[in-house]
Design an enzyme around this catalytic site. Structure first.
Site, PDB file in Angstrom:
ATOM      1  N   CYS A   2      -7.535 -24.933 -27.862  1.00 21.80           N
ATOM      2  CA  CYS A   2      -8.172 -25.842 -26.925  1.00 21.80           C
ATOM      3  C   CYS A   2      -9.195 -26.689 -27.682  1.00 21.80           C
ATOM      4  CB  CYS A   2      -8.857 -25.055 -25.814  1.00 21.80           C
ATOM      5  SG  CYS A   2      -7.786 -23.866 -24.997  1.00 21.80           S
ATOM      6  N   ARG A  27      -5.128 -31.070 -28.958  1.00 21.76           N
ATOM      7  CA  ARG A  27      -5.334 -29.629 -29.117  1.00 21.76           C
ATOM      8  C   ARG A  27      -5.062 -28.860 -27.829  1.00 21.76           C
ATOM      9  NH1 ARG A  27      -8.566 -27.930 -33.605  1.00 21.76           N
ATOM     10  NH2 ARG A  27      -9.039 -26.075 -32.379  1.00 21.76           N
ATOM     11  N   TRP A  81      -5.533 -25.554 -23.363  1.00 23.57           N
ATOM     12  CA  TRP A  81      -4.154 -25.141 -23.537  1.00 23.57           C
ATOM     13  C   TRP A  81      -4.088 -23.718 -23.011  1.00 23.57           C
ATOM     14  CZ3 TRP A  81      -1.301 -21.383 -26.087  1.00 23.57           C
ATOM     15  CH2 TRP A  81       0.052 -21.640 -26.264  1.00 23.57           C
ATOM     16  N   ASN A 107     -12.788 -21.428 -26.768  1.00 27.98           N
ATOM     17  CA  ASN A 107     -11.483 -21.374 -27.409  1.00 27.98           C
ATOM     18  C   ASN A 107     -11.286 -19.960 -27.922  1.00 27.98           C
ATOM     19  OD1 ASN A 107     -11.390 -24.105 -27.008  1.00 27.98           O
ATOM     20  ND2 ASN A 107     -11.727 -24.655 -29.150  1.00 27.98           N
ATOM     21  N   GLY A 108     -10.062 -19.441 -27.825  1.00 30.88           N
ATOM     22  CA  GLY A 108      -9.798 -18.103 -28.327  1.00 30.88           C
ATOM     23  C   GLY A 108      -9.321 -17.178 -27.220  1.00 30.88           C
ATOM     24  N   GLU A 488      13.730 -27.581 -40.368  1.00 27.20           N
ATOM     25  CA  GLU A 488      12.654 -28.464 -39.932  1.00 27.20           C
ATOM     26  C   GLU A 488      13.172 -29.568 -39.018  1.00 27.20           C
ATOM     27  OE1 GLU A 488       8.873 -30.318 -39.572  1.00 27.20           O
ATOM     28  OE2 GLU A 488       9.583 -28.282 -39.911  1.00 27.20           O
ATOM     29  N   LYS A 492      11.872 -30.125 -35.166  1.00 26.55           N
ATOM     30  CA  LYS A 492      11.302 -31.373 -34.680  1.00 26.55           C
ATOM     31  C   LYS A 492      11.996 -31.835 -33.403  1.00 26.55           C
ATOM     32  CE  LYS A 492       7.937 -31.976 -37.216  1.00 26.55           C
ATOM     33  NZ  LYS A 492       7.852 -30.521 -37.079  1.00 26.55           N
ATOM     34  N   GLU A 495      10.934 -29.575 -30.538  1.00 23.61           N
ATOM     35  CA  GLU A 495       9.524 -29.701 -30.168  1.00 23.61           C
ATOM     36  C   GLU A 495       9.252 -30.872 -29.236  1.00 23.61           C
ATOM     37  OE1 GLU A 495       6.555 -28.167 -33.609  1.00 23.61           O
ATOM     38  OE2 GLU A 495       7.840 -29.834 -34.186  1.00 23.61           O
ATOM     39  N   HIS A 511      30.119 -18.192 -39.874  1.00 25.68           N
ATOM     40  CA  HIS A 511      29.924 -16.783 -39.534  1.00 25.68           C
ATOM     41  C   HIS A 511      29.372 -16.626 -38.117  1.00 25.68           C
ATOM     42  CE1 HIS A 511      30.825 -15.599 -43.670  1.00 25.68           C
ATOM     43  NE2 HIS A 511      30.137 -16.672 -44.027  1.00 25.68           N
ATOM     44  N   LYS A 610      -1.744 -28.444 -31.140  1.00 25.00           N
ATOM     45  CA  LYS A 610      -1.704 -28.765 -32.564  1.00 25.00           C
ATOM     46  C   LYS A 610      -2.103 -27.592 -33.447  1.00 25.00           C
ATOM     47  CE  LYS A 610      -1.306 -31.512 -36.107  1.00 25.00           C
ATOM     48  NZ  LYS A 610       0.038 -31.899 -36.541  1.00 25.00           N
TER      49      LYS A 610
END
Length: 615
Positions: A2, A27, A81, A107-108, A488, A492, A495, A511, A610
């Site tokens: 956050c 954030r 968040w 935050n946390g 990656e 992307k 996301e 496979h 983020k």
């Protein structure tokens, strides 16, 4: 994950807080709120969703603007968040103590919040939200005996978990108390004014002079100054640091989205990452941050890369580079697994932690675990003064500038560039010839200009994506150095466009995953020239024969690939270890255009934040 911003000084606080929240919205953007101190009371306003909703609730810019709030010179604010409890107004921060005297932004995660809530209930204090944070406000209020600093200290001694907090009290309207454990927090020092924030981007417009709080420290801030102590009231002297980036660097600069800006500026960011570190005449690498540990690194018996998400993909590239170029055994560990599985870290092990923010909770915990076991720990981070940077034995900064888009782009390429330099430097001390080192150093020096060539294909990539953007399942396939780039590329796309995508080694497709391929399914191949090029062409034929639509990233001048793929994006020919620096760029653009075409919020994808500073 956050965002926190607080202000105390001579200006009206509310506009500064709202501006700071907008800078921090990447954030967390589930909800937001402000607490203003005025006339002996705390006024709290909260709203669900974007900061614009909070502005509307406050009536900012309209005839209903609350002038009383606007003249307040002290306040704290938060953008959330969600972790505990959904994104509702009731769960939004700031949280107020039961008596209305204390307001907290946090935050946390408070791990023992249920036990604390039970304790508070025995004293007639009940929580009304679903959050772990509300107990902090009540607990500090319960501990308050006329001294806010002491009340915060007493309350935090009962807390288990992580936190970055800012606290105000109606009885002490000229004071903000801040504390941190496991969640970043800084104090901005201006001209007769002070700011508290979880990120320098929130305050850089007002000051570039900051103090970084360390774990277990707290600061008491007034309009006349601040002092810092440990949680046990031991005074701590802190140094002022200069923020490395400017306000202009966190503006859109004419781009529609920060992600687009950061993709297109990779030529510049990579040049900055490499600047002063390449001796192209002698074919040498100069990394001052790890110079004192060069001998220990050269004698290492094993390298462990640890990271999360995109940084983990950079770690896989690093694994390949260190084994290929430096001839040293290497492996990659998810930091979240490394910290809990009692890893074997024997003599001669070097742990390299990779994190854009330098605050990733799992990666930080992995660093601490590795240090307990006696490993040399090196950090590869972007944020100067971050916790991983300070707690590692040494490290290399990315210097790629601030990255605002939630989906990492330029930080990823700078991570790869730093790992390439470390591998070349280490290789030169081991088995890498001067001729090969010279070739790699000079090739690395040309990469920024080559990235600029690749991004020029943006319009062609958008046109290609338009024909398949409605498909909900994609595969990304690569071999060797381009296997982690397949991972990656898939990440992307997931996301920011919410398309289901899987990345894997191209040979692994046979496979099991080949069963997924049906008529028209988009399959992205990284098919650049290299040791396994012919194998990749065979994999392409396997997909074509089952009706898949081939999108390829290929080496410039490769005419053979055009007959096998519907769409081809070209990158310059570079040594294989450096190919990921170029091949990832078309995949970043592919994901970006897919998200835009699907109407997604590119910079603020749902459920993501983020900097992941909680487990």
């Amino acid at each position: 994950m956050c965002g926190i911003v607080g202000y105390i000084g001579h200006q009206r606080a509310l506009p500064i807080l709202i501006e700071g929240l907008k800078r921090l919205e990447y954030r967390g953007y589930d909800s937001s709120g402000v607490a203003m101190l005025q006339d002996g009371k705390i006024d709290i306003t909260r709203a669900v969703g974007r900061i614009s909703n909070l502005e509307a609730r406050l009536g900012l810019g309209g005839i209903e603007t609350d002038c009383r709030q606007n003249v307040s010179t002290t306040g704290i604010a938060h953008t959330r968040w969600a972790t505990h409890g959904g994104p509702t107004e009731k769960n939004a921060h700031p949280h107020l103590s039961w008596d209305g005297r204390v307001a907290v932004v946090h935050n946390g995660i408070i791990e023992n919040y249920r036990a604390l809530a039970t304790f508070l209930e025995r004293h007639g204090i009940r929580c009304v939200s679903e959050t772990d944070t509300e107990v902090l406000a009540h607990l500090i209020g319960h501990c308050y005996r006329g001294n806010l600093e002491q009340a915060v200290r007493d309350a935090l001694h009962e807390v288990q978990g992580t936190y970055g907090i800012a606290v105000v009290c109606a009885n002490e309207p000229g004071t903000i108390v801040a504390a941190r454990k496991g969640s970043p927090l800084i104090i901005g020092v201006g001209n007769g004014e002070y700011l508290v924030a979880s990120d320098a981007s929130a305050i850089v417009k007002h000051t570039t002079q900051v103090v970084y709080l360390s774990d277990g420290e707290m600061a008491t801030v007034t309009s006349s100054g601040f002092h810092t102590t440990t949680l046990d009231a031991v005074p701590v002297t802190k140094d002022l640091h200069e923020v490395e980036f400017s306000l202009e660097e966190i503006e859109l600069a004419g781009h529609e989205h920060f992600m687009a800006k950061e993709i297109f500026e990779q030529s510049h960011s990579l040049a900055t990452t490499l600047r002063g570190r390449l001796d192209t005449r002698e074919g040498q690498i100069i990394l001052g941050g790890i110079a004192n540990h060069a001998r220990d690194l050269a004698r290492a018996k094993r390298i462990i890369f640890t990271a999360q998400g995109t940084a983990w993909h950079a770690g896989i590239v690093g694994e390949y580079m260190f084994e290929d170029i430096a001839k040293i055994p290497a492996e990659v560990e998810y930091a979240s697994e490394f910290r809990y599985r009692n890893p074997l870290v024997d003599f001669g092990t070097v742990v390299i932690a990779i994190s854009q923010s330098g605050e990733t909770a799992d990666t930080l915990a992995a660093v601490r675990e590795a240090k307990v076991k006696g490993a040399l720990c090196l950090g590869v981070v972007n944020a100067v003064g971050s916790t991983i940077a300070r707690e590692s034995d040494a490290g290399v900064y990315l210097h790629c500038g601030p990255e605002i888009g939630v989906a990492s782009t330029k930080a990823f390429t700078s991570q790869i560039a730093v790992l390439a330099m470390m591998a070349i430097q280490l290789g030169r001390r081991r088995f890498l010839s001067q001729e090969d080192a010279h070739r790699l150093v000079n090739a690395l020096d040309r990469i920024p200009d080559q990235v600029a060539q690749v991004v020029e294909q943006s319009d062609a990539i958008r046109a290609a994506v338009e024909s398949v953007v409605d498909r909900e399942n994609w595969l990304f396939l690569g071999r060797g150095y381009n296997y982690p780039i397949a991972l990656e590329g898939a990440l992307k796309l997931k996301e920011i466009s919410y398309i289901h995508a899987e990345g894997m080694p191209a040979a692994e497709m046979k496979h099991g995953p080949i069963a997924l391929i049906n008529e028209g399914m988009p399959v992205v191949f990284i098919a650049t020239r290299g040791h396994q090029y012919d194998k990749v062409l065979s994999n392409i034929e396997e997909v074509r024969s089952r009706g898949g639509r081939i999108i390829a990233v290929a080496t410039q001048g490769d005419a053979e690939i055009t007959a096998k793929a519907e769409h081809v994006f070209y990158v310059p020919n570079v040594p294989e270890p450096l190919q990921p620096l170029l091949t990832v760029v078309p995949l970043q653009l592919l994901a970006y255009h897919a998200a835009v075409l699907r109407g997604c919020n590119v910079d603020k994808p749902r459920n993501l934040a983020k900097s992941v500073t909680v487990e």
